[in-house]
Design a protein around this motif. Structure first.
Motif, mmCIF file in Angstrom:
data_model
loop_
_atom_site.group_PDB
_atom_site.id
_atom_site.type_symbol
_atom_site.label_atom_id
_atom_site.label_comp_id
_atom_site.label_asym_id
_atom_site.label_seq_id
_atom_site.Cartn_x
_atom_site.Cartn_y
_atom_site.Cartn_z
ATOM 1 N N ALA A 1 16.991 4.773 10.994
ATOM 2 C CA ALA A 1 15.614 4.378 11.262
ATOM 3 C C ALA A 1 14.890 5.456 12.058
ATOM 4 C CB ALA A 1 15.594 3.052 12.015
ATOM 5 N N ARG A 2 13.579 5.450 11.965
ATOM 6 C CA ARG A 2 12.750 6.375 12.734
ATOM 7 C C ARG A 2 11.497 5.636 13.178
ATOM 8 N NH1 ARG A 2 11.761 11.342 9.953
ATOM 9 N NH2 ARG A 2 13.674 11.044 8.799
ATOM 10 N N ASP A 3 10.812 6.218 14.153
ATOM 11 C CA ASP A 3 9.609 5.611 14.702
ATOM 12 C C ASP A 3 8.406 5.936 13.826
ATOM 13 O OD1 ASP A 3 10.914 4.533 16.959
ATOM 14 O OD2 ASP A 3 10.877 6.488 17.936
ATOM 15 N N LEU A 4 7.427 5.037 13.863
ATOM 16 C CA LEU A 4 6.206 5.212 13.090
ATOM 17 C C LEU A 4 4.991 4.938 13.969
ATOM 18 C CD1 LEU A 4 6.892 3.418 9.681
ATOM 19 C CD2 LEU A 4 6.621 5.860 10.033
ATOM 20 N N ARG A 5 3.937 5.643 13.657
ATOM 21 C CA ARG A 5 2.645 5.381 14.304
ATOM 22 C C ARG A 5 1.590 5.338 13.214
ATOM 23 N NH1 ARG A 5 2.518 9.450 17.399
ATOM 24 N NH2 ARG A 5 3.430 8.422 19.228
ATOM 25 N N LEU A 6 0.763 4.284 13.219
ATOM 26 C CA LEU A 6 -0.290 4.145 12.223
ATOM 27 C C LEU A 6 -1.637 4.089 12.939
ATOM 28 C CD1 LEU A 6 -0.370 2.063 9.041
ATOM 29 C CD2 LEU A 6 -2.189 1.701 10.682
ATOM 30 N N LEU A 7 -2.540 4.943 12.514
ATOM 31 C CA LEU A 7 -3.875 5.026 13.104
ATOM 32 C C LEU A 7 -4.906 4.621 12.058
ATOM 33 C CD1 LEU A 7 -5.785 5.961 15.434
ATOM 34 C CD2 LEU A 7 -5.739 8.228 14.379
ATOM 35 N N LEU A 8 -5.691 3.587 12.381
ATOM 36 C CA LEU A 8 -6.792 3.155 11.520
ATOM 37 C C LEU A 8 -8.098 3.637 12.124
ATOM 38 C CD1 LEU A 8 -5.949 -0.579 10.690
ATOM 39 C CD2 LEU A 8 -5.737 1.360 9.178
ATOM 40 N N ILE A 9 -8.972 4.189 11.282
ATOM 41 C CA ILE A 9 -10.286 4.633 11.741
ATOM 42 C C ILE A 9 -11.322 3.992 10.840
ATOM 43 C CG2 ILE A 9 -11.786 6.607 12.188
ATOM 44 C CD1 ILE A 9 -9.307 8.311 12.513
ATOM 45 N N ASP A 10 -12.164 3.084 11.411
ATOM 46 C CA ASP A 10 -13.146 2.390 10.592
ATOM 47 C C ASP A 10 -14.358 3.271 10.345
ATOM 48 O OD1 ASP A 10 -14.695 2.363 12.894
ATOM 49 O OD2 ASP A 10 -14.265 0.276 13.367
ATOM 50 N N LYS A 11 -15.348 2.728 9.642
ATOM 51 C CA LYS A 11 -16.507 3.518 9.236
ATOM 52 C C LYS A 11 -17.347 3.970 10.433
ATOM 53 C CE LYS A 11 -19.407 -0.553 8.527
ATOM 54 N NZ LYS A 11 -20.280 -1.283 7.568
ATOM 55 N N ASP A 12 -17.218 3.277 11.569
ATOM 56 C CA ASP A 12 -17.955 3.671 12.770
ATOM 57 C C ASP A 12 -17.172 4.660 13.633
ATOM 58 O OD1 ASP A 12 -20.132 2.007 12.151
ATOM 59 O OD2 ASP A 12 -19.045 0.270 12.939
ATOM 60 N N GLY A 13 -15.952 5.016 13.190
ATOM 61 C CA GLY A 13 -15.169 6.002 13.907
ATOM 62 C C GLY A 13 -14.293 5.435 15.006
ATOM 63 N N TYR A 14 -14.184 4.101 15.096
ATOM 64 C CA TYR A 14 -13.366 3.500 16.140
ATOM 65 C C TYR A 14 -11.894 3.472 15.701
ATOM 66 C CZ TYR A 14 -17.706 1.991 18.306
ATOM 67 O OH TYR A 14 -18.945 1.977 18.891
ATOM 68 N N PRO A 15 -10.993 4.000 16.521
ATOM 69 C CA PRO A 15 -9.574 4.029 16.131
ATOM 70 C C PRO A 15 -8.834 2.760 16.537
ATOM 71 C CG PRO A 15 -9.894 5.280 18.149
ATOM 72 C CD PRO A 15 -11.246 4.739 17.769
ATOM 73 N N GLU A 16 -7.786 2.440 15.784
ATOM 74 C CA GLU A 16 -6.910 1.315 16.093
ATOM 75 C C GLU A 16 -5.484 1.780 15.825
ATOM 76 O OE1 GLU A 16 -5.957 -3.000 14.113
ATOM 77 O OE2 GLU A 16 -8.072 -2.421 14.346
ATOM 78 N N ILE A 17 -4.615 1.690 16.834
ATOM 79 C CA ILE A 17 -3.269 2.249 16.745
ATOM 80 C C ILE A 17 -2.241 1.131 16.644
ATOM 81 C CG2 ILE A 17 -1.539 3.669 17.916
ATOM 82 C CD1 ILE A 17 -3.804 5.179 19.257
ATOM 83 N N HIS A 18 -1.312 1.281 15.680
ATOM 84 C CA HIS A 18 -0.191 0.356 15.527
ATOM 85 C C HIS A 18 1.098 1.170 15.536
ATOM 86 C CE1 HIS A 18 -2.823 -3.006 14.146
ATOM 87 N NE2 HIS A 18 -3.563 -1.996 13.724
#
Length: 806
Positions: A468-485
């Motif tokens: 297994a390995r670690d993962l990071r997911l970054l979401l960036i909406d149309k207004d440029g606001y990031p969301e990290i999982h």
């Protein structure tokens, strides 16, 4: 990913336990609990649309229960598509967010869509377990304003099919058969014909009506061959051979019309062992409700079942041998009193154009008690859009059409008003049953689980790393606001981010990394591996051998009202086109600016030799090993005493040798044949140009190890139905309002008394207003009702904006 795996494994284990059961009814019920069958229905505001129109819809998605209710599906994403008859089939694709099995959306039809038959379809991930029969499909005709399209009836070519009652006919006994004759467009057409023996003797004659349905009875004899001879109105004849009839077996015969309030059932047993047990299972709403042990007297048994013992809707009678071996099936529609009734009452008897209308909607059960529930309402101009006579609604869909797996003729909805025609239709169909179980249990197809949100799944491929390995997911909406999982892969590198919630298309950035500790106890992330993203399977679109032929009926001729509406619509459309044309004059299309590369100014970006570093050379140890293989063939030699630069800056031999080849884009070699600022002391110079230092480098074409960026579609934004204001907008080209959909509201709830008040402004038209209410109660019972009222008075003369007139 582990959660996804265990859910799928649990379902398979439950299904295996169902297969291990001995009783057929238990098998059906256990399987349906493990794999609930989703029923998907879209209530649209109109039966057909015009170009540049908007399709407003409300989605109802439910799963059946044993007590005849419909429960809200656990699924949240609902995939809705508008499919056009072309090479590129998708006119629109969106994801609707369901809440307690309900959702809403709209599709704006592009102005350049050609008139024709389009298909609106909807499905969830879980519904893919059941194939096409679980996908909601609705044909929608898009036309020019003032024209109504309908499928062309082509009687020159047709197909005919013969269906024995119960699915099997036994020789030596009188049997009933249903006949269906269809043209190439799926329309029923009338034909005449007869059944004859191989010697040419006529056994019986028959005919089908305008809907292409008919029935006949005759007694097939053992060891006799029969054929069907048919002819249509145009004189085209067709014939086919009937397969030989079995000389032994079981036959299931049901007469729904012999008595008013009961069904008469006869089961024949011919040439079978008398010690074989036989049961008749009655299945409604997908669940086995009752089983009857059959006792034969010689070769037949007769029984009568009261309609009061059955719920209104489709009933499936399955003849089963030895507890788990189905041999015959008969579908019967039970007519009964509506369980939920819709009453629509206007607060006034007459209305004028542009007046505010008030409707009281009352929902009651069959005892007159109030019913709480939620419904959608569509109110349309019945002169612009002629309502269908008997459209498929949520009630008929959930109680009947969703239970069938066979193709239904184009005039399907009209059969609901004629019990005998509907019975003939049902004899040509097959019950959807629990068809997917064998495919799933044999691992011939994947198991699709309920999606409780948007999922992003994939895997990390890396031959140099196990575990297994670690993962990071970054979401960036149309207004440029990031969301990290953050998350982890399993030992095989697979991962899934479950239950995500975002609207519109968003940018997604996934990183795969491992933490390496240093001697000073600090750690750093090492990114590696190739990330692959898995997409949800999209159901295939059945191939069409040819486009359906359409007859266009011109409604404008001899109709002044529609002519005025068309004139208003044309003025508004031209105004919008004019505004778009003016805006185009001010639109400047941006082009990516090309910046001069400051790293090569010393020799005016004109080296003697420029070596490109392709991906296939990344396995070289360092740049000098690569230059030895490629540059020496050009008569170039190098040593630690040459001049070396990295992106135009001085560098020593050791720095260059430590560079990764994959970081280098070009190597510029300056032999000193022309004057430049880098050939110091006449020595050959090497300028190492990196990707990172290139101001014009296109990073979108580069796959970075352990990193993947992409766009993903989110839930479609919810829009509110637009109603023009009472006062004219100063910029509006015209003061008239002739909207074909006068009002649409997808979410209306009744109060404790089962009532709801709906208020809306009428349009300018003196017309007939059509009201369509469809919904589902809190107890899971569907309901549907329609109503029409007239708007009195002459419609106003056209009032153009003075500025437009000038």
């Amino acid at each position: 990913m582990k959660k996804f795996f265990w859910i799928a494994l649990l379902l398979i284990m439950i299904a295996f336990s169902a297969q291990a059961q001995n009783n057929y009814g238990e098998i059906v019920n256990t399987f349906n609990k493990a794999f609930p069958y989703e029923k998907i229905f879209l209530h649209t505001d109109k039966p057909y649309y015009f170009q540049s129109d908007t399709i407003w819809f409300k989605a109802y998605v439910s799963t059946p229960e044993e007590d005849f209710r419909q429960s809200p599906t656990p699924s949240v994403p609902l995939y809705v598509e508008l499919i056009k008859p072309s090479v590129n089939p998708y006119a629109s694709r969106m994801i609707i967010k369901l809440k307690e099995g309900k959702g809403q959306g709209d599709i704006v039809l592009p102005r350049d869509l050609n008139p024709g038959i389009y298909q609106l379809r909807a499905y969830t991930s879980h519904s893919l377990n059941f194939g096409r029969q679980a996908i909601f499909e609705k044909d929608i005709i898009i036309s020019e304003f003032g024209k109504k399209g309908m499928r062309q009836v082509n009687e020159n070519d047709f197909s005919i099919s013969l269906h024995p009652e119960g699915g099997i006919a036994v020789a030596g006994y009188n049997q009933k058969f249903a006949i269906r004759s269809l043209d190439n467009n799926g329309n029923g057409i009338p034909i005449k014909g007869y059944i004859s023996t191989a010697m040419g003797d006529t056994v019986t004659s028959f005919s089908t009506d305008q809907t292409g349905l008919g029935s006949l009875e005759f007694t097939p004899l053992p060891d006799k061959k029969y054929q069907v001879q048919t002819i249509n109105k145009q004189g085209t004849s067709k014939s086919f051979q009937i397969p030989s009839f079995a000389s032994n077996g079981y036959s299931l015969k049901i007469d729904p019309f012999a008595k008013k309030d009961s069904l008469q059932i006869e089961v024949l047993r011919v040439g079978m062992e008398y010690d074989t047990s036989a049961k008749l299972h009655i299945i409604q709403n997908g669940y086995a409700q009752e089983e009857i042990e059959l006792e034969f007297k010689e070769n037949s048994t007769f029984l009568e079942i009261s309609n009061q013992e059955l719920r209104p809707g489709l009933a499936v009678f399955k003849l089963v041998l030895n507890e788990d071996e189905p041999v015959a099936e008969r579908l019967v529609y039970i007519n009964g009193k509506k369980e939920v009734d819709v009453r629509i009452s206007p607060l006034k008897m007459t209305y004028l154009p542009k007046e505010k209308a008030d409707l009281e909607i009352t929902i009651v059960d069959d005892f007159g008690n109030p019913v709480q529930g939620e419904f959608s309402i569509s109110i349309t101009d019945a002169k612009q859009v002629i309502p269908s006579k008997d459209p498929v609604n949520i009630e008929s869909f959930l109680n009947l059409k969703s239970e069938l797996s066979g193709e239904t003729p184009a005039q399907y909805s009209t059969f609901l008003q004629d019990p005998k025609k509907l019975d003939n239709v049902l004899m040509t169909q097959s019950w959807r049953s629990f068809l997917p179980d064998l495919e799933i249990l044999n691992r011939e197809k994947p198991v699709y689980v309920f999606e409780t949100g948007l999922n992003i799944a994939g895997e990390v491929a890396d031959n140099s790393w196990k575990g297994a390995r670690d993962l990071r997911l970054l979401l960036i909406d149309k207004d440029g606001y990031p969301e990290i999982h953050e998350g982890h892969t399993d030992n095989d590198g697979r991962f899934v981010f479950l239950g995500m919630d975002f609207t519109d298309s968003v940018g997604v950035y996934v990183q795969s990394f491992e933490l390496k500790s240093r001697k000073n106890k600090n750690s750093r992330e090492i990114k590696s591996g190739k990330i692959q993203i898995h997409q949800l399977d999209i159901p295939s679109i059945p191939l069409r051998e040819k486009l359906e032929e359409i007859v266009w009926v011109d409604l404008l001729e001899n109709d002044p009202y529609l002519q005025d509406v068309k004139m208003v619509n044309d003025i508004i459309r031209k105004s919008f086109l004019m505004n778009e044309f003016e805006l185009e004059e001010f639109v400047v299309k941006g082009r990516r600016a090309y910046r001069q590369d400051p790293r090569t100014i010393g020799y005016n970006d004109n080296p003697d030799i420029r070596l490109r570093i392709p991906e296939e050379t990344y396995n070289y140890l360092n740049i000098f090993e690569l230059l030895t293989a490629r540059a020496t063939r050009r008569g170039v030699s190098f040593s630690p005493y040459n001049n070396y630069f990295i992106d135009g800056n001085f560098a020593n031999y050791q720095m260059v040798s430590n560079m990764r080849v994959s970081d280098i884009e070009f190597v510029d070699i300056l032999l000193g044949r022309r004057p430049n600022q880098m050939n110091i002391a006449g020595r050959t110079s090497y300028n190492i140009l990196t990707k990172n230092g290139n101001p014009n480098f296109d990073w979108s074409s580069v796959e970075v190890a352990g990193t993947r960026g992409f766009m993903v579609q989110g839930y479609a934004p919810t829009r509110e139905f637009y109603i023009p204001p009472d006062k004219q907008d100063i910029n509006s080209p015209i003061a008239m309002d002739y909207r074909s959909t006068i009002f649409w509201n997808p979410v209306i709830r009744t109060n404790d008394y089962g009532r709801a008040l709906v208020s809306f402004p009428l349009s300018e038209g003196a017309t007939t207003v059509h009201v369509d209410v469809q919904g589902i109660s809190e107890k899971g019972l569907p309901f549907h009702g329609t109503f029409e009222f007239k708007v009195q008075g002459q419609h106003s003369e056209l009032s153009l904006n003075p500025e437009l007139e000038n």
